[in-house]
Design a protein around this motif. Sequence first.
Motif, PDB file in Angstrom:
ATOM      1  N   MET A  69       0.850  -1.203   0.000  1.00 50.47           N
ATOM      2  CA  MET A  69       0.000   0.000   0.000  1.00 50.47           C
ATOM      3  C   MET A  69       0.883   1.251   0.000  1.00 50.47           C
ATOM      4  N   THR A 119      -1.248   7.234   0.897  1.00 50.63           N
ATOM      5  CA  THR A 119      -2.647   6.895   1.165  1.00 50.63           C
ATOM      6  C   THR A 119      -2.872   6.694   2.653  1.00 50.63           C
ATOM      7  N   LEU A 120      -1.984   5.912   3.216  1.00 48.34           N
ATOM      8  CA  LEU A 120      -2.108   5.553   4.621  1.00 48.34           C
ATOM      9  C   LEU A 120      -2.060   6.800   5.497  1.00 48.34           C
ATOM     10  N   LEU A 125      -5.144   9.063   5.255  1.00 48.15           N
ATOM     11  CA  LEU A 125      -6.264   8.538   6.044  1.00 48.15           C
ATOM     12  C   LEU A 125      -6.012   8.726   7.533  1.00 48.15           C
ATOM     13  N   ALA A 180      -6.446   0.068   4.688  1.00 50.59           N
ATOM     14  CA  ALA A 180      -5.658   1.146   5.280  1.00 50.59           C
ATOM     15  C   ALA A 180      -6.064   1.373   6.736  1.00 50.59           C
ATOM     16  N   ARG A 210      -4.552  -0.989   9.241  1.00 53.12           N
ATOM     17  CA  ARG A 210      -3.130  -0.731   9.484  1.00 53.12           C
ATOM     18  C   ARG A 210      -2.980   0.377  10.532  1.00 53.12           C
ATOM     19  N   LEU A 211      -3.804   1.414  10.364  1.00 56.60           N
ATOM     20  CA  LEU A 211      -3.760   2.497  11.343  1.00 56.60           C
ATOM     21  C   LEU A 211      -4.204   1.996  12.712  1.00 56.60           C
TER      22      LEU A 211
END
Lengths: 235, 235, 235, 235
Positions: free
Chosen positions: A209, A213-214, A217, B182, B185-186
């Motif tokens: 990924m 992007t991460l 967000l 995503a 992951r956060l």
Amino acid sequence: MHPGRRKRTLMTDQSVTKRTPTMTEASPRRRRKEARPAEVLEAALETFARKGFSATRMDDVAARAGIAKGTIYLYYPSKEALFEAVVREYLVENIARAEAALAHPAPTHAERLRRAVGIMGQVILDPRRAALPKLVLADGGMFPEIARFYRREVVGRGLGLLAGIVRAGIAAGEFRPVDPEAAVRLFVSPILITALWQITFSPVEEHSMPPETLLALHADLFLRGLCVSPPEGDR
Amino acid sequence: MHPGRRKRTLMTDQSVTKRTPTMTEASPRRRRKEARPAEVLEAALETFARKGFSATRMDDVAARAGIAKGTIYLYYPSKEALFEAVVREYLVENIARAEAALAHPAPTHAERLRRAVGIMGQVILDPRRAALPKLVLADGGMFPEIARFYRREVVGRGLGLLAGIVRAGIAAGEFRPVDPEAAVRLFVSPILITALWQITFSPVEEHSMPPETLLALHADLFLRGLCVSPPEGDR
Amino acid sequence: MHPGRRKRTLMTDQSVTKRTPTMTEASPRRRRKEARPAEVLEAALETFARKGFSATRMDDVAARAGIAKGTIYLYYPSKEALFEAVVREYLVENIARAEAALAHPAPTHAERLRRAVGIMGQVILDPRRAALPKLVLADGGMFPEIARFYRREVVGRGLGLLAGIVRAGIAAGEFRPVDPEAAVRLFVSPILITALWQITFSPVEEHSMPPETLLALHADLFLRGLCVSPPEGDR
Amino acid sequence: MHPGRRKRTLMTDQSVTKRTPTMTEASPRRRRKEARPAEVLEAALETFARKGFSATRMDDVAARAGIAKGTIYLYYPSKEALFEAVVREYLVENIARAEAALAHPAPTHAERLRRAVGIMGQVILDPRRAALPKLVLADGGMFPEIARFYRREVVGRGLGLLAGIVRAGIAAGEFRPVDPEAAVRLFVSPILITALWQITFSPVEEHSMPPETLLALHADLFLRGLCVSPPEGDR
DNA sequence: GATGAATGAGTATTCATTCAT
DNA sequence: GATGAATGAATACTCATTCAT
């Protein structure tokens, strides 16, 4: 680690980084000599990052720096000293960049945090710089001084800076009344993890990924969770 | 001359944990023998976690396990094999626990995530278990097989599980329409960072923030950011 | 982790004998460096000859060469490589000497064989050189490559050379019509056995038969058996 | 070799070969037990012959004998003792066979020697028996006692026996007046070399000369060289 | 200053020998 | 007697460090 190696403290050794940046460096030979320690440091960073402290051989560092093994010892008295110099050098650079970036003003405190994500992401997604936290993690156990230094100078100062923003946001009624110390830890976690993730899994991962992007967000989610009233233009 | 070292893949070797299914094991020696591999593994985990792969000496592992150095080789043919066995053994255990915990039903999807934080926190705050991610990060570069294994079996499965919850929450209108991959992951980042933090800084830190506080705030903040309408009883 | 041991074939490695063609070598240190590989080889030959491959310790070789253990590894990457270098080096030398000697012309074919006995005896009765067949015998089972090399380059070439003489003698009506291949095997046997005997029993034998006596009788007996009409001046 | 190993003399240890051949051995279990030492000895002979003393592991011997490693120590107190027992056992057997064979009467002394070639060839071409000279040559340097024993009991007695025949032949005017001691050494050389050759090169040689051919030619050539008047029916 | 050959302490691994079962 | 798990001394090989050139 190795018996009989002199163990100097992390902070007191300044003899190595004898850089004279103000002088107009002239001859190429002179330039080369002046640049040596930095070149060694860069070669060492890359090797330590890839292998860790123990598995790094001075031969490797020398080969990568394009010099003879013995030459390293002209600048750094031991492998440990080299390691500590690497960590200190690049750590200090990281801090300076981050601090400068965080100092930028912004209309709202949320915006300042949002920018902080961008800045820190930029800094830490450079594989060269992302190596630092990894090194501290991997070898900090054997170099308590480094762990202590990192805790104080990087984590401490960074978190302090961010906590100030959060505290101000709370005082301004923009953020909900949370524990600022805790909040900033949560705030930096995904950024750090993203960096560590890149380092660890990119060699074995076919499609990863994109970090941008991460982090985008993350900023959205985190600020929405932190702010009293959700930011307007939230997607 | 030198017998070829077996280089086994990470997954296929089950030869070590040869436990007899009979329950009534009698003699103390027999009992000792049965328990050996596990004892070695535990000693190895602790030593690897503290020093990393390269800096760990087989002598240390043996001493910690209270056995002679050669005895280790009765069960694991090399230091590498021992390392891989350690990671595999405790990793698999971690996964199983986490999966079992995440399977628990809950009234809302938010509640399931909240419970997941608790479960994962419990699992990972045990220093013994927190060592695993650290080992993967620190030495994964030299053991691509382990990095791959971890990526697939731990990260992949864990994130998949959580992503399922997020996806369900979005479908139910409970969560906002974010990228589930995503988001999870956060979601796990602060938990991981908390674990790594403990390992890295607890030896050099006098007063640290209790992980429970941190994870509670994480759940609140994250869910508030994720949910369409903030949970009611939110502080 | 451990860098792969190079497993080179017996013939292809020429990397060690890197001698500089310049004649006027100056400094004593430089001289020392150039001579090192040969010094190591000689120490190794003596030790291998005395103990065999397995029982030879690298420490012993180093001590005999008057250098540190690690220095050996500067020139030969492993004990096996050292062993192979020893065998190759001295074997090749043996062959060259023997071939040169056998090439000498002589009035009769019988005389050529008689000289061959003398030459081979000289070569092989030097304990340093006699060690080679013993090493091939003792450790060839574990180094098939060496056995093959010895079979081909030493035994094959040597026997071929001698067989040529026998064949010429038969064609000239000087020798009886025997199988030349078989005859030369019989021809060299006492010479080899004499060498092996010296090595094996001289430490435990008080009064041994002088090899010269033996070889002189061998030449007489063998040629009398081989020739159509016995040589004239036969004692 | 290994420090602290007891070093017993070769001859005085008779405690091991406790065989009761006169007793009619009854139960299979009893038979098994009685046969143990001999089975161990055979396994040891094969392993020592293949690898030499140092490279032979007690594990290998045990595995080949189909028993546990510790069991060997019930019969032989150390690896050295086992080696010595192997050499002694099979050596003595060799001698006995050869002596018996040489005792056979024959019309001429030449014929007795010719038969000796056949007998010795038979004995020594059995790979099991050919291993003995190889072991003595390969490891005799580290076992002076074995070298001495072999020199005295095998070589000495064997050569003495043959020298007697030669001496008688000379006295009878059948042989030319040569040094008998020297002649018999030459006489046995091709036989020994043939045996050693088989052991050393058969694994690496595709098409080898049949030993029978070689030994037949040896007998012809040698006797023609030794006899006053060549034997009649000589090919 | 720079080099890289030399050093030798350190470490993974093997294997003869012991001994509780 | 037999076993094989356990031991620990022995040994090949590595690599940080030194120093003569």
